[in-house]
Enzyme design. Structure first.
Site, PDB file in Angstrom:
ATOM      1  N   ASP A 103      92.162  31.247  73.742  1.00 18.63           N
ATOM      2  CA  ASP A 103      91.571  30.299  72.690  1.00 18.63           C
ATOM      3  C   ASP A 103      92.846  30.091  71.618  1.00 18.63           C
ATOM      4  O   ASP A 103      93.645  30.929  71.419  1.00 18.63           O
ATOM      5  CB  ASP A 103      90.333  30.668  72.234  1.00 18.63           C
ATOM      6  CG  ASP A 103      89.356  29.496  71.584  1.00 18.63           C
ATOM      7  OD1 ASP A 103      89.954  28.549  71.680  1.00 18.63           O
ATOM      8  OD2 ASP A 103      88.429  29.885  71.095  1.00 18.63           O
ATOM      9  N   GLU A 152      96.467  27.264  67.018  1.00 22.53           N
ATOM     10  CA  GLU A 152      96.494  26.075  66.151  1.00 22.53           C
ATOM     11  C   GLU A 152      96.424  26.558  64.744  1.00 22.53           C
ATOM     12  O   GLU A 152      96.643  25.712  63.794  1.00 22.53           O
ATOM     13  CB  GLU A 152      95.409  24.872  66.206  1.00 22.53           C
ATOM     14  CG  GLU A 152      94.979  24.437  67.803  1.00 22.53           C
ATOM     15  CD  GLU A 152      94.169  25.342  68.406  1.00 22.53           C
ATOM     16  OE1 GLU A 152      93.929  26.311  67.815  1.00 22.53           O
ATOM     17  OE2 GLU A 152      93.487  24.980  69.205  1.00 22.53           O
ATOM     18  N   ASP A 185      86.635  21.429  71.812  1.00 19.05           N
ATOM     19  CA  ASP A 185      85.337  21.526  71.363  1.00 19.05           C
ATOM     20  C   ASP A 185      84.560  19.913  71.142  1.00 19.05           C
ATOM     21  O   ASP A 185      84.343  19.793  69.905  1.00 19.05           O
ATOM     22  CB  ASP A 185      85.268  22.349  70.227  1.00 19.05           C
ATOM     23  CG  ASP A 185      85.594  23.794  70.194  1.00 19.05           C
ATOM     24  OD1 ASP A 185      86.159  24.154  71.706  1.00 19.05           O
ATOM     25  OD2 ASP A 185      86.142  24.367  69.298  1.00 19.05           O
TER      26      ASP A 185
END
Lengths: 676, 676
Positions: free
Chosen positions: A401, A404, A468
């Site tokens: 995950d 960023e 998401d």
């Protein structure tokens, strides 16, 4: 360290001198025309204003100077550009096999603009993984990896609530995975080789303006007689994924995060007839409860309290052919033991204003950033965490995950400015994961999936996931955005794409409906990997196994997905050989059919299946464009329809609009799906 | 045509040569330092993207070039600036008595930036009439006349709803009346003489950046040993209003728009003991009902259906010393007779793409724009409409509404681009009104009031009104914004300011409370003109005469307002003589007291009254800073307090926080107010 190790085969670029300037061509396409009166190259300087809040960035530029480089001196493959004759050149261009190499006169020139020739009606695709618009024409796209936003549409109340409460509403261009590369309908592709903040501005009818907050190392371009040829070249350039393992395409990966109860619930899926290839428990590391929902404990090792005897459980599943998958990200919770271990070794990024460890706010808890620009730190993470705690423990895959959140004011071991390391961070993170997998000889078997990306992530990340989505049908953050994400990233060499079935983000009372889960399951069955997710707030939202009808529908879709595996395996082989993505825009195989070009929410799944997922609520019928030049057989009714028409097709839940191309060698396989 | 006719007295500016550049000084203040390494002057070119929707503008700039003019050649009062030595100068500066005159090398240079020296802790006031921030330091202020916005705060649901439904939410900098002039706490003032889109950027600690979308004609600057001296100079420069007529300060102007029932309702005000100086019926022209609320019929003449026998009614009121006021704006409804009259004479602005009349959408109805750049059209409007239909009919005043809606793509008689005529339009509109009043010899008697403005509106508009607040206490669009508007505009030579009692805009269920009306009445009593307004949706909102307690409170406040008239008349005389506004920031008279500078929502009303309106709901007490160097007597309790302290004062409805300066020659008058 070069984290983009893939060999590249680059198109020829050439300079054509004009009376008062020059043109740049790739193949038979003129891409840049630079003249004294209408310059295409600009350099300058600016000072960015950057605010980060939990992965959402507010970025504004203050440009101090922007100089048109009107004066060009051309000598063979070399162009020297200056503001005016008699002044020192500020930019040097050199045509090389790899494209156009650029050299600025000095580091003070930290802004670059290039105007590329535009055509009326031109379409522009790519930009990384773009969720709102597959065709980027007419809009400006900042390219900066970040949270994608919740709602992503300033006209919706959900977006406004997310903006007000967490600066997290986002906009159409926000994406976890930007990349300064596009494919033009003029049958060329262009890539800006830079790690800086960049933007594509496709609003002007006369030119596309490319902006970068550093003079790029290269402008690369490719031309080809077909889009297939272009995509192959881009895949060769940016890296090609290992073949997706057969286990991953042969059934669904069921996502549960219910502690050891997850194993019991998995049996419910099996009992309902689901083809299960994996159990994915992101909470294998334990939970932390925040106002956003249940979050994970970011100290990357099996949590004995939440998953007692996990190693044995994994072995038991493996014996039944079911893999176990976990979760990891590149941050270490400040209250975890790995944070201490990394800190002691000096592997965490520091603050600029002190020698303290830089702590990032992830929403009610703070984390350290493992400094992957320190090769020892990267190796430590790959070996100590992913190698020992995950692969050696028995994991066959994980969500890798984030990536960023690199703050721009961090102090890194390699000394490079955070503004220049922020964008490539996801690619570096992908390489850490890939190196770990390779260290155990598991490349092409252990499967991690990422949402974040930048140029070169293709060479390391074996599978994208669409990030998401909100748990809804909304235009800019719902189910349909997944398709655009697959198509845009697919053109740039990301062959494999998938998403969270049912979406992820449930906030402000926005919750999953049974219909949404079922429509999403139908779509996911026709993507390489079918994986469910409980979402950020499992207790507030319907789960697949919370409704027998939804579970039965899901189970049937997993069987359809598994039944497709022989076809999909062939597509995976093709991806390895050519780099063609599994999900393809219609025009990729129907270049002559102008009606295929505007289609953004249907796709070819390989050359022989046309998939047009229902992405609106309450739809019983669906409009599907069938490309001209083939006949199309409806998957469920086996009715044949000629191409070149919009078909209004009955599409109740359970019968998503899918067609196969008449004459496909896989006709027997496709014909059998209706009876599953 | 020069619509800014006022004589100006300008400060001396001078050039000081440096080794590698020069400085500009005004008095003993260095305002600009230009060096090759750190240039202050930049020119360039750009293309604006402008979208207008009902007076709300979305404006984005695309800058094509921005050239630092590093090379300066100085000869006496003349500076020639070029990008580099040996290149043609692009900008010429000449110090003249009026300031710094600028000449660009050609019309293609349509962008200008100037960096002005900044000091730590510097405060910056002005920018026209700024509603959200009196001190502009730390923020950027675009200067473009427009609707001010509904809510003006992106964090509120009201603003979001306005944005989504009408692009009308606005932001902190939106104002009807911008002006590229500021006053610095360094005791100098600076004005940019341009009609172009402009911006003040006060965010950088090292410099203020001034931007204009044309090279300005002049940069003017003033220095003075005191702020009073600066304000006097600015008033002399921009024009000084005629003295406010005694009738206007001697009672309240009651705003009703209920057709002929307005006259009966007015009697209710009188019976309740209100001192009434005027009846303002904006619906004197008749009504049009739209989804926004009751709008007026924009064909400017008395409407016999709605106001039968109005001329006689006006005469009857006049006999009782009550004036009648109406309403006008510079647009003509396409379904009105004056539109036809203007169209036949060729007085309406045209489209660029045809010879059709340009129609502006005002929200469910279209209007023509009277082309005031045609002197005949301006004269026609002044004589035929304002002269004959209004003044000759018996009107003593009116709201001269709008002025902000000039589309930028309109074709005008003088041939000037709409981008350059948009900002000065309110000033031109003010002059049309002032000329009409002068033509009847009514200057200083007939009173019109405007919300829109630009440089020079001071010379023509006798009274500002604060525009359309929302009917609430909100930070950026409620009652408190009126005070900031008075203070900012007041420093730039607008001596007289007032507002709609109770606010105007009621949308999305936001309605007036009794408390709001009463707090607003209390504040208005201590402003030059006290005027009520029914708001945009009278039927949905409480009206003053809809609640006996509110009416009684209002009536008492009108008596207090009237009782103050002798004091206010003196302030008006002072305004004529010196240009000092009636409402003044505390620091204007207490320069030595640092604690006065941050105060934005209290004001000195003349030199002797300190007014700190309660601008929050539910407040029973209020914190008031009393300037050091004087003693202050509480208006209601007559208790004395020494200055230099924050006083927590009981401030129930009916007893707003007001103090007089001990020793004032008006002490007897002030002391008597408590018993009214």
């Amino acid at each position: 360290m070069c984290y983009r190790c893939h060999m590249v085969e680059r198109a020829d670029m050439r300079i054509e001198q004009l009376a008062d300037g020059f043109e740049l061509w790739v193949g038979d396409v003129a891409i840049v025309r630079h003249r004294a009166a209408e310059p295409a190259f600009f350099v300058g300087s600016g000072r960015p204003l950057v605010e980060m809040y939990r992965g959402n960035f507010a970025i504004e530029d203050r440009v101090d100077e922007r100089l048109p480089l009107r004066h060009a001196e051309i000598a063979g493959n070399l162009v020297r550009l200056a503001v005016a004759a008699g002044l020192a050149p500020l930019l040097e261009l050199r045509v090389e096999p790899g494209g156009l190499a650029l050299n600025a006169a000095g580091p003070a020139l930290n802004r670059f603009w290039l105007r590329v020739l535009a055509d009326a009606g031109e379409r522009l695709w790519g930009g990384g993984e773009q969720m709102s618009y597959f065709d980027m024409a007419g809009r400006r796209f900042p390219l900066w990896t970040s949270e994608p936003g919740v709602g992503r549409d300033k006209s919706t109340q959900l977006t406004w609530q997310a903006d007000v409460t967490g600066k997290s509403g986002g906009d159409y261009w926000n994406t976890n995975y930007p990349q300064p590369t596009y494919v033009s309908s003029r049958r060329y592709a262009l890539h800006v080789e830079t790690d800086a903040y960049a933007a594509f501005d496709f609003r002007d009818p006369d030119f596309h303006e490319i902006e970068a907050w550093a003079v790029p190392a290269r402008i690369e371009a490719w031309a080809a007689p077909s889009f297939v040829g272009l995509v192959e070249q881009l895949s060769a350039r940016f890296g090609r994924q290992p073949r997706l393992p057969d286990w991953a395409i042969g059934g669904a990966i069921v996502g549960l995060k219910d502690g050891e109860r997850s194993f019991d619930r998995l049996e419910g899926f099996v009992a309902a007839g689901a083809e299960v290839s994996g159990l994915w428990c992101e909470d294998w590391v334990g939970l932390r409860v925040t106002s956003f929902g249940k979050r994970l404990f970011w100290d990357w090792k099996a949590n004995e309290a939440r998953y007692p005897g996990l190693r044995g459980r994994i072995a038991a599943l493996a014996a039944r052919g079911i893999r176990f998958l976990g979760y990891v990200n590149p941050y270490l919770a400040a209250d975890g033991v790995q944070f201490v271990e990394a800190a002691e070794r000096g592997y965490l990024a520091l603050r600029q204003d002190s020698d303290d460890i830089y702590l990032v706010d992830f929403g009610e808890f703070d984390c350290g950033v493992v400094d992957f620009t320190n090769p020892d730190a990267a190796k430590w993470f790959a070996e100590r965490i992913i190698g020992q705690e995950m692969l050696d423990f028995g994991l066959s895959g994980w969500m890798a995950d984030f990536g960023e959140y690199l703050p721009v004011d961090v102090r890194l071991s390699n000394g490079v400015d955070g503004m220049l390391m922020h964008n490539p961070w996801p690619t570096i993170w992908a390489k850490v994961n890939a190196d770990a997998v390779a260290s155990r000889g598991r490349t092409g078997d252990a499967l991690f999936f990422m949402r974040a990306g930048w140029t070169g992530v293709q060479a390391h990340c074996p599978l994208l996931w669409a990030g998401d989505q909100s748990v809804d049908f909304s235009r800019h953050d719902g189910i349909g955005t997944v398709i655009r994400g697959a198509l845009s990233s697919g053109l740039l060499g990301n062959a494999y794409h998938h998403s969270d079935i049912g979406g992820y983000t449930s906030l402000f009372g926005n919750v999953r409906t049974a219909e949404l889960i079922m429509r999403w399951s139908e779509m996911a069955a026709f993507t390489p990997v079918m994986r469910s997710h409980e979402g950020n707030r499992p207790d507030d939202n319907l789960q697949i196994d919370g409704d027998p009808q939804v579970l039965a529908h899901f189970a049937r879709m997993t069987r359809i997905h598994a039944a497709l595996a022989p076809y999909v395996a062939g597509l995976c082989d093709e991806a390895v050989a050519t780099g063609l993505p599994l999900q393809r825009p219609l025009f990729l195989h129907f270049e002559e059919d102008a009606a295929c070009y505007p289609v953004e929410t249907a796709y070819l799944y390989g050359p022989d299946l046309l998939v047009a997922p229902v992405i609106e609520p309450g739809a019983e019928r669906w409009q599907v464009y069938l490309p001209a030049g083939a006949d199309w057989i409806h998957l469920w009714s086996h009715e044949a329809h000629s191409g070149g028409q919009v078909l209004d097709v009955e599409s109740p839940i359970g019968s998503p609009p899918v067609f196969w191309r008449a004459g496909s060698v896989h006709e027997a396989l496709f014909a059998g799906l209706a009876s599953i």
